[in-house]
Design a protein around this motif. Structure first.
Motif, PDB file in Angstrom:
ATOM      1  N   GLY A 281       5.005  -9.332   2.996  1.00  0.00           N
ATOM      2  CA  GLY A 281       3.896 -10.269   2.988  1.00  0.00           C
ATOM      3  C   GLY A 281       3.002 -10.159   4.203  1.00  0.00           C
ATOM      4  N   GLY A 282       3.430  -9.423   5.221  1.00  0.00           N
ATOM      5  CA  GLY A 282       2.629  -9.261   6.434  1.00  0.00           C
ATOM      6  C   GLY A 282       2.518  -7.798   6.799  1.00  0.00           C
ATOM      7  N   THR A 283       2.432  -7.540   8.082  1.00  0.00           N
ATOM      8  CA  THR A 283       2.280  -6.173   8.567  1.00  0.00           C
ATOM      9  C   THR A 283       3.629  -5.485   8.639  1.00  0.00           C
ATOM     10  OG1 THR A 283       0.375  -6.823   9.891  1.00  0.00           O
ATOM     11  CG2 THR A 283       1.446  -4.756  10.475  1.00  0.00           C
ATOM     12  N   LEU A 284       3.681  -4.261   8.130  1.00  0.00           N
ATOM     13  CA  LEU A 284       4.887  -3.442   8.207  1.00  0.00           C
ATOM     14  C   LEU A 284       4.671  -2.413   9.312  1.00  0.00           C
ATOM     15  CD1 LEU A 284       7.653  -2.699   7.021  1.00  0.00           C
ATOM     16  CD2 LEU A 284       6.477  -1.141   5.462  1.00  0.00           C
ATOM     17  N   THR A 285       5.472  -2.506  10.358  1.00  0.00           N
ATOM     18  CA  THR A 285       5.315  -1.642  11.522  1.00  0.00           C
ATOM     19  C   THR A 285       6.550  -0.776  11.708  1.00  0.00           C
ATOM     20  OG1 THR A 285       3.944  -3.302  12.610  1.00  0.00           O
ATOM     21  CG2 THR A 285       4.875  -1.576  14.008  1.00  0.00           C
ATOM     22  N   GLY A 286       6.330   0.507  11.895  1.00  0.00           N
ATOM     23  CA  GLY A 286       7.437   1.424  12.185  1.00  0.00           C
ATOM     24  C   GLY A 286       7.432   1.808  13.638  1.00  0.00           C
ATOM     25  N   ASN A 287       8.472   1.436  14.386  1.00  0.00           N
ATOM     26  CA  ASN A 287       8.551   1.779  15.805  1.00  0.00           C
ATOM     27  C   ASN A 287       9.208   3.128  16.042  1.00  0.00           C
ATOM     28  OD1 ASN A 287       7.371  -0.659  16.622  1.00  0.00           O
ATOM     29  ND2 ASN A 287       9.335  -1.716  16.471  1.00  0.00           N
ATOM     30  N   GLY A 288       9.722   3.745  14.981  1.00  0.00           N
ATOM     31  CA  GLY A 288      10.324   5.068  15.063  1.00  0.00           C
ATOM     32  C   GLY A 288       9.808   5.911  13.923  1.00  0.00           C
ATOM     33  N   PRO A 289      10.450   7.027  13.673  1.00  0.00           N
ATOM     34  CA  PRO A 289      10.028   7.875  12.550  1.00  0.00           C
ATOM     35  C   PRO A 289      10.115   7.111  11.230  1.00  0.00           C
ATOM     36  CG  PRO A 289      11.574   9.036  13.977  1.00  0.00           C
ATOM     37  CD  PRO A 289      11.569   7.611  14.427  1.00  0.00           C
ATOM     38  N   VAL A 290       9.090   7.277  10.366  1.00  0.00           N
ATOM     39  CA  VAL A 290       9.041   6.628   9.064  1.00  0.00           C
ATOM     40  C   VAL A 290       9.122   7.702   7.988  1.00  0.00           C
ATOM     41  CG1 VAL A 290       7.709   5.175   7.506  1.00  0.00           C
ATOM     42  CG2 VAL A 290       7.684   4.722   9.970  1.00  0.00           C
ATOM     43  N   ASP A 291      10.122   7.637   7.144  1.00  0.00           N
ATOM     44  CA  ASP A 291      10.348   8.642   6.103  1.00  0.00           C
ATOM     45  C   ASP A 291      10.123   7.997   4.745  1.00  0.00           C
ATOM     46  OD1 ASP A 291      11.060  10.785   4.600  1.00  0.00           O
ATOM     47  OD2 ASP A 291      13.210  10.714   5.048  1.00  0.00           O
ATOM     48  N   LEU A 292       8.854   8.051   4.254  1.00  0.00           N
ATOM     49  CA  LEU A 292       8.529   7.468   2.958  1.00  0.00           C
ATOM     50  C   LEU A 292       8.510   8.507   1.848  1.00  0.00           C
ATOM     51  CD1 LEU A 292       5.606   5.064   3.928  1.00  0.00           C
ATOM     52  CD2 LEU A 292       8.011   4.484   3.579  1.00  0.00           C
ATOM     53  N   PHE A 293       8.215   9.755   2.214  1.00  0.00           N
ATOM     54  CA  PHE A 293       8.087  10.804   1.212  1.00  0.00           C
ATOM     55  C   PHE A 293       9.395  11.571   1.088  1.00  0.00           C
ATOM     56  CE2 PHE A 293       3.867  10.207   3.083  1.00  0.00           C
ATOM     57  CZ  PHE A 293       3.166   9.839   1.954  1.00  0.00           C
ATOM     58  N   ARG A 294       9.872  11.722  -0.126  1.00  0.00           N
ATOM     59  CA  ARG A 294      11.126  12.429  -0.375  1.00  0.00           C
ATOM     60  C   ARG A 294      10.824  13.745  -1.073  1.00  0.00           C
ATOM     61  NH1 ARG A 294      14.413  10.423   2.970  1.00  0.00           N
ATOM     62  NH2 ARG A 294      16.082   9.318   1.946  1.00  0.00           N
ATOM     63  N   GLY A 295       9.933  14.561  -0.431  1.00  0.00           N
ATOM     64  CA  GLY A 295       9.531  15.812  -1.056  1.00  0.00           C
ATOM     65  C   GLY A 295       8.450  15.567  -2.087  1.00  0.00           C
ATOM     66  N   GLY A 296       8.073  16.585  -2.805  1.00  0.00           N
ATOM     67  CA  GLY A 296       7.052  16.473  -3.824  1.00  0.00           C
ATOM     68  C   GLY A 296       7.418  17.299  -5.038  1.00  0.00           C
ATOM     69  N   GLN A 297       6.547  17.267  -6.037  1.00  0.00           N
ATOM     70  CA  GLN A 297       6.815  17.949  -7.298  1.00  0.00           C
ATOM     71  C   GLN A 297       5.615  18.818  -7.646  1.00  0.00           C
ATOM     72  OE1 GLN A 297       7.257  15.218 -10.545  1.00  0.00           O
ATOM     73  NE2 GLN A 297       7.173  16.820 -12.121  1.00  0.00           N
ATOM     74  N   SER A 298       5.882  20.095  -7.853  1.00  0.00           N
ATOM     75  CA  SER A 298       4.830  20.989  -8.327  1.00  0.00           C
ATOM     76  C   SER A 298       4.545  20.680  -9.796  1.00  0.00           C
ATOM     77  CB  SER A 298       5.265  22.455  -8.170  1.00  0.00           C
ATOM     78  OG  SER A 298       5.395  22.785  -6.803  1.00  0.00           O
ATOM     79  N   LEU A 299       3.256  20.559 -10.126  1.00  0.00           N
ATOM     80  CA  LEU A 299       2.855  20.218 -11.487  1.00  0.00           C
ATOM     81  C   LEU A 299       2.439  21.467 -12.251  1.00  0.00           C
ATOM     82  CD1 LEU A 299       0.711  17.050 -10.704  1.00  0.00           C
ATOM     83  CD2 LEU A 299       3.124  17.147 -11.358  1.00  0.00           C
ATOM     84  N   ARG A 300       2.787  21.516 -13.508  1.00  0.00           N
ATOM     85  CA  ARG A 300       2.461  22.679 -14.327  1.00  0.00           C
ATOM     86  C   ARG A 300       0.960  22.755 -14.568  1.00  0.00           C
ATOM     87  NH1 ARG A 300       4.141  21.292 -20.555  1.00  0.00           N
ATOM     88  NH2 ARG A 300       3.346  19.144 -20.620  1.00  0.00           N
ATOM     89  N   TYR A 301       0.488  24.006 -14.755  1.00  0.00           N
ATOM     90  CA  TYR A 301      -0.917  24.223 -15.022  1.00  0.00           C
ATOM     91  C   TYR A 301      -1.096  25.533 -15.782  1.00  0.00           C
ATOM     92  CZ  TYR A 301      -5.711  25.702 -14.492  1.00  0.00           C
ATOM     93  OH  TYR A 301      -6.967  26.166 -14.775  1.00  0.00           O
ATOM     94  N   MET A 302      -1.984  25.508 -16.797  1.00  0.00           N
ATOM     95  CA  MET A 302      -2.430  26.714 -17.497  1.00  0.00           C
ATOM     96  C   MET A 302      -3.940  26.639 -17.635  1.00  0.00           C
ATOM     97  SD  MET A 302       0.361  27.393 -20.525  1.00  0.00           S
ATOM     98  CE  MET A 302      -0.595  28.833 -21.047  1.00  0.00           C
TER      99      MET A 302
END
Length: 422
Positions: A281-302
């Motif tokens: 409900g307020g400000t979210l502050t990280g005083n150390g390393p913040v790990d929000l991303f757990r890698g990514g996904q390559s998307l198919r394309y033709m």
């Protein structure tokens, strides 16, 4: 108002005994009265008698040596006095060999060990029982005091530990007792059944949590639904004694398994793991390393197709177009649609040289309709797309459609994706 309560007040101590300061008292007691509650004697005639039982134990620290345990019983005819006198009281304790001596002038009964000093070990239980107390004829609360003279083993200075019990004297036709809660441990959102015994002719109110008091005068059971946090329940009974109202309050509690918690400040020394939603409900502050991303996904394309998916969580949609060989004027497009809002990110193939690549990205809110494609013109290109969710449970499977939207069509939220011609 004559407020008649059953209460316990621990000695504040003088700070010289760390164990006493931490525990509140050197010995911890649980009082019981018989009858419950104690009945005041009638204005005339035979007096009411009551028994007081105190079950005590030493919970913390090492053993102690004691040379005296004193029970102070206020005597007289006033509201704040319990007994008419000490006549006829039978006093005993479970401490081996200890004897009781009555001191009417001091309004006390003194227990002493046979050898002058006795050791009370950690975890040792003891009972003090005062039977046949002649209760006086005025309702009220009287302070009964247990006072222990003790010293820590290996020291010479004697100290005093005092606990005060407020013993209520109630009208003879009034009682409120046996407040119980079932189950004592309940699952989050479960229902607790409260039961109690109470006399007629009085008013009863239930209080708990932040709820307004509930009138339970006409019932002796009450179901409390949707209990989400460990809770204390208070049942207050009010009646009249002459011109004065008299109150008695009982309490009981339940523990909730995996409770909801509301706190002002929470300090965690290690790791917090959330299996469900987290709302800030307020400000979210990280005083150390913040790990929000757990890698990514390559998307198919033709080539010649466009792709769509609905974002299962917030994240980022990214695209990259690389020139291979000759210069290309092809265009890579990313589009997001959420409600009435449409966002477009487009990049053209880079000129030959440099790193030969251009990139585009869009922030994505959970529930957004996402699309991506490449408008291929002359020259060689190598496009790629990536979905980077916040958290681990955000993989997607894009739907595949023939064709690619025109520039005008790409800005429309309701553009059909099937069979779009270049």
């Amino acid at each position: 108002m004559s407020l008649v309560l059953q209460s316990v007040a621990a000695s504040p101590g003088d700070g010289s005994d760390p164990e006493a300061a931490a525990a509140g008292t050197v010995l911890v007691y649980e009082p019981t009265t018989l009858p419950d509650p104690v009945r005041v004697s009638p204005a005339e005639g035979a007096v009411e008698r009551a028994n007081l039982v105190f079950v005590g134990s030493r919970h913390l620290g090492s053993g102690i040596e004691a040379n005296k345990l004193t029970a102070y019983i206020p005597t007289g005819t006033a509201s704040a006095e319990l007994a008419l006198d000490l006549t006829g009281i039978t006093a005993q304790t479970s401490l081996p060999g200890w004897t009781a001596t009555s001191d009417p002038a001091g309004q006390r009964i003194v227990f002493a060990p046979p050898s002058g000093v006795a050791t009370i070990e950690p975890g040792q239980g003891l009972t003090i029982q005062l039977d046949g107390i002649r209760i006086n004829r005025v309702v009220g609360s009287a302070p009964v005091i247990l006072e222990l003279s003790y010293r820590t083993v290996g020291t010479s200075a004697w100290k005093t530990d005092r606990t005060t019990f407020g013993i209520g004297k109630f009208p003879a036709d009034f009682y409120l007792r046996e407040l119980t809660a079932e189950p004592r441990v309940v699952g989050n959102g479960g229902t607790v059944k409260l039961t109690w015994e109470a006399s007629a002719g009085a008013t009863y109110k239930l209080l708990y949590g932040g709820a307004a008091e509930i009138d339970v005068t006409a019932v002796r059971t009450y179901d409390v639904p949707n209990v989400r946090a460990s809770t204390m329940f208070y049942l207050r009974g009010t009646t009249q004694s002459g011109n004065n109202p008299v109150e008695r309050t009982l309490s009981t509690g339940v523990t909730v398994d995996e409770p909801d918690l509301v706190v002002r400040t929470l300090t965690v020394r290690d790791t917090i793991t959330a299996d469900g939603a987290v709302t800030v409900g307020g400000t979210l502050t990280g005083n150390g390393p913040v790990d929000l991303f757990r890698g990514g996904q390559s998307l198919r394309y033709m080539p010649g197709k466009n792709y769509t998916f609905t974002a299962p969580t917030s994240g980022f949609l990214m695209g990259k177009i690389t020139t291979v060989g000759s210069v290309s004027s092809s265009t890579l497009t990313l589009r997001t649609v959420l409600g009435e809002e449409t966002h477009i990110a487009q990049v053209h193939a880079a000129a030959a040289g440099a790193d030969g690549s251009n990139t585009a990205s869009l922030p994505v809110v959970k529930g957004t309709e996402c699309a991506y494609w490449v408008k291929i013109r002359e020259g060689g290109i190598s496009p790629s797309f990536r979905w980077v969710p916040l958290g681990e449970a955000g993989r997607v499977t894009p739907s595949e459609h023939w064709g690619t939207p025109t520039t005008e069509e790409s800005t429309k939220a309701d553009t059909p994706q099937e069979e779009l011609a270049e």
